[in-house]
Design a protein around this motif. Structure first.
Motif, short mmCIF file in Angstrom:
data_model
loop_
_atom_site.label_atom_id
_atom_site.label_comp_id
_atom_site.label_asym_id
_atom_site.label_seq_id
_atom_site.Cartn_x
_atom_site.Cartn_y
_atom_site.Cartn_z
N PHE A 185 0.95 -1.21 -0.17
CA PHE A 185 0.13 0.16 -0.37
C PHE A 185 0.89 0.57 0.05
CE2 PHE A 185 -1.94 3.27 2.57
CZ PHE A 185 -3.22 3.48 1.25
N TYR A 186 1.72 1.37 0.88
CA TYR A 186 2.70 2.40 0.95
C TYR A 186 3.31 2.49 -0.35
CZ TYR A 186 6.71 5.31 2.36
OH TYR A 186 7.27 6.25 2.60
N LEU A 187 3.84 1.76 -0.22
CA LEU A 187 4.86 1.02 -2.64
C LEU A 187 4.19 2.35 -3.49
CD1 LEU A 187 7.01 -1.25 -2.23
CD2 LEU A 187 7.68 1.27 -2.05
N ARG A 188 2.62 1.57 -3.62
CA ARG A 188 1.31 2.05 -4.77
C ARG A 188 0.51 3.33 -4.89
NH1 ARG A 188 -3.27 -1.97 -6.46
NH2 ARG A 188 -2.88 -0.78 -8.39
N SER A 189 0.05 4.12 -2.97
CA SER A 189 0.37 4.71 -3.08
C SER A 189 1.12 6.18 -3.06
CB SER A 189 0.25 5.30 -1.41
OG SER A 189 1.18 5.45 -0.90
N ARG A 190 2.78 5.75 -3.21
CA ARG A 190 3.87 7.00 -4.08
C ARG A 190 3.68 7.02 -5.60
NH1 ARG A 190 3.82 6.86 1.03
NH2 ARG A 190 4.64 8.27 1.94
N GLY A 191 2.87 5.88 -6.47
CA GLY A 191 2.57 5.98 -7.65
C GLY A 191 3.71 4.48 -8.31
N VAL A 193 10.08 -8.54 -2.18
CA VAL A 193 10.58 -8.95 -2.89
C VAL A 193 12.41 -9.05 -2.47
CG1 VAL A 193 11.30 -11.25 -4.06
CG2 VAL A 193 8.84 -10.69 -4.15
N HIS A 194 12.65 -7.92 -3.33
CA HIS A 194 14.06 -8.05 -2.94
C HIS A 194 14.29 -6.98 -1.99
CE1 HIS A 194 15.78 -8.50 -7.21
NE2 HIS A 194 14.77 -7.95 -7.81
N HIS A 248 2.48 -4.37 -9.77
CA HIS A 248 4.32 -5.26 -10.15
C HIS A 248 5.26 -5.08 -9.65
CE1 HIS A 248 4.76 -3.16 -13.40
NE2 HIS A 248 6.05 -3.44 -14.00
N GLU A 249 5.60 -4.08 -9.94
CA GLU A 249 6.88 -3.47 -9.24
C GLU A 249 6.73 -3.08 -8.08
OE1 GLU A 249 10.33 -1.16 -10.15
OE2 GLU A 249 9.80 -2.51 -11.76
N ALA A 250 5.99 -2.82 -6.89
CA ALA A 250 6.35 -3.00 -5.38
C ALA A 250 5.98 -3.96 -5.54
CB ALA A 250 4.74 -2.27 -5.67
N ALA A 285 10.53 -12.92 -12.39
CA ALA A 285 9.43 -13.21 -13.92
C ALA A 285 9.26 -14.28 -14.18
CB ALA A 285 10.84 -12.84 -15.25
N LYS A 286 9.40 -16.05 -13.67
CA LYS A 286 8.52 -17.09 -13.91
C LYS A 286 7.25 -16.85 -13.79
CE LYS A 286 12.44 -19.66 -13.65
NZ LYS A 286 12.80 -20.87 -12.40
N ASN A 287 6.62 -16.33 -12.74
CA ASN A 287 5.68 -16.13 -11.93
C ASN A 287 4.96 -14.97 -11.19
OD1 ASN A 287 3.13 -17.09 -10.27
ND2 ASN A 287 4.39 -19.33 -10.79
N VAL A 288 5.43 -14.95 -9.99
CA VAL A 288 4.66 -13.43 -9.71
C VAL A 288 4.42 -12.30 -10.38
CG1 VAL A 288 6.84 -12.84 -8.14
CG2 VAL A 288 4.99 -12.84 -7.83
#
Length: 391
Positions: A336-342, A353-354, A346-348, A382-385
């Motif tokens: 939520f924190y990452l998505r709230s900043r645009g 994970v990293h 999938h990138e969030a 990249a295989k799945n998630v």
């Protein structure tokens, strides 16, 4: 404590516990597992290709290549070489005993006393086929006050059972990075045992990505006070993959330390990981400090992560002992924190994970390997998630 008393105290005796099966070099002393035994209950025996029974181990489907800096020797050794067993290793299951008795190839890596090569020793085992099983034995000796890094890399398609011994001399510092990056059909059952000298440091970093089934038993004991053991692990299980790590640190000397930290991610139907951690603190091990932890991140439905930490304590005169285990999904608050900043979902998810793995990757200490591991995590995602979205 006199030298004679300490020598007697450091004698490693079998412990009467279901976590410590009887140890013996004789294959006949180890019954064929049925899956009901404590040490085998998580392992899919049918996928071991007979390694636990009587399948031939004389195959040559896994070849070995080595690259060592100046001063470090790598040589073939005879089956009766006194180097074998110099770590105190005694097989605790049938597969390890079979490798001890039947391995047709054994090598020794010797790092001289006070040597400090700048480049790592690299040993690569490459599988050429998985039809025939191969057995191998490796002994790594780090001389007193030496400092070195060894990289073991397993690639290709193969069926391998191997024993690896580490003898870390007094005051030495040995770092081992073991990477299982097999093809999808490989089976690898490995046993690693370290004897850590007085005031010596042994760091073992176990990375498991590839293979159909990978099972590692990693154990350590001490040859004197002041030794330190650090066991780190990173694993990523995909659809149908079984990855199992079993750790045992035997605090059989006073004023020793150990830290075990493993992290894993799972994705895809039937992905299964197993982590069994065990620390034994003997009566003589006063003033020791130990901690073990396992964290698992479940990325999709249909996965299973088994995590069992254990502590066996025979003396209360210690600095500290603890363990932790956790298995969970993505942290919704982080997302939520990452998505709230645009940031796109999938990138969030990729960043989360990293972030989960990066603290361990940074401890590898070999920049080129750290970059490779980061890239491998990206490829696994990249295989799945990243393609399918949240579980």
């Amino acid at each position: 404590m006199t030298a004679e008393t300490l020598s007697h105290a450091l004698e490693v005796e079998d412990v009467d516990s279901h976590l410590h099966p009887h140890r013996s070099f004789d294959v006949a002393d180890h019954a064929v597992p049925t899956g009901r035994e404590e040490i085998w209950r998580f392992t899919p025996l049918k996928r071991l290709r007979g390694l636990h029974d009587d399948a031939p181990l004389d195959g040559d489907g896994v070849g070995a290549e080595a690259d060592a800096p100046a001063g470090v020797s790598i040589e073939l050794i005879a089956p009766d070489s006194p180097l074998r067993g110099s770590s105190g290793f005694v097989p605790s299951d049938r597969i390890a005993a079979r490798v001890w008795a039947e391995a047709t190839r054994a090598w020794a890596v010797t790092i001289p006393a006070e040597a400090a090569p700048e480049e790592p020793v690299v040993v690569t085992l490459t599988g050429k086929d998985s039809e025939s099983a191969t057995a191998s034995h490796l002994v790594v000796s780090a001389g007193a006050h030496s400092k070195a890094t060894l990289v073991l890399r397993f690639v290709g398609s193969g069926t391998l059972a191997d024993n690896v011994e580490y003898v870390v001399g007094d005051g030495a510092h040995l770092t081992v990075v073991s990477i299982d990056d097999w093809d999808d059909d490989a089976v690898h059952v490995g046993h690693r045992h370290a004897k850590v000298g007085r005031d010596a440091t042994f760091r073992h970093i176990d990375v498991s990505f590839g293979g159909d089934l990978v099972r590692h038993d990693t154990t350590a004991e001490y040859a004197g006070p002041g030794g330190e053991v650090e066991m780190l692990g990173l694993y990523f299980a995909d659809e149908g993959q079984h990855i199992e790590h079993r750790l045992f640190v035997d605090h059989n000397a006073p004023r020793t330390r150990s830290h075990v930290s493993y992290k894993g991610a799972l994705q895809g139907e039937g992905a299964h990981t197993v982590w069994i951690g065990n620390v034994l603190i003997r009566k003589v091990a006063e003033g020791i400090e130990t901690y073990e932890e396992n964290r698992n991140l479940v990325l999709t439905d249909g996965c299973q992560a088994d995590s069992v930490p254990n502590l066996e304590i025979e003396t209360g005169e210690i600095e500290g002992a603890g363990h932790a285990s956790a298995t969970g999904r993505f942290d919704d608050e982080q997302l939520f924190y990452l998505r709230s900043r645009g940031i796109e979902e999938h990138e969030a998810r990729r960043l989360v994970v990293h972030g989960f793995f990066n603290d361990l990757i940074r401890k590898v200490g070999v920049p080129s390997l750290e970059e490779q591991l980061t890239a491998t995590v990206e490829a696994e995602l990249a295989k799945n998630v990243l393609r399918e979205g949240p579980a």
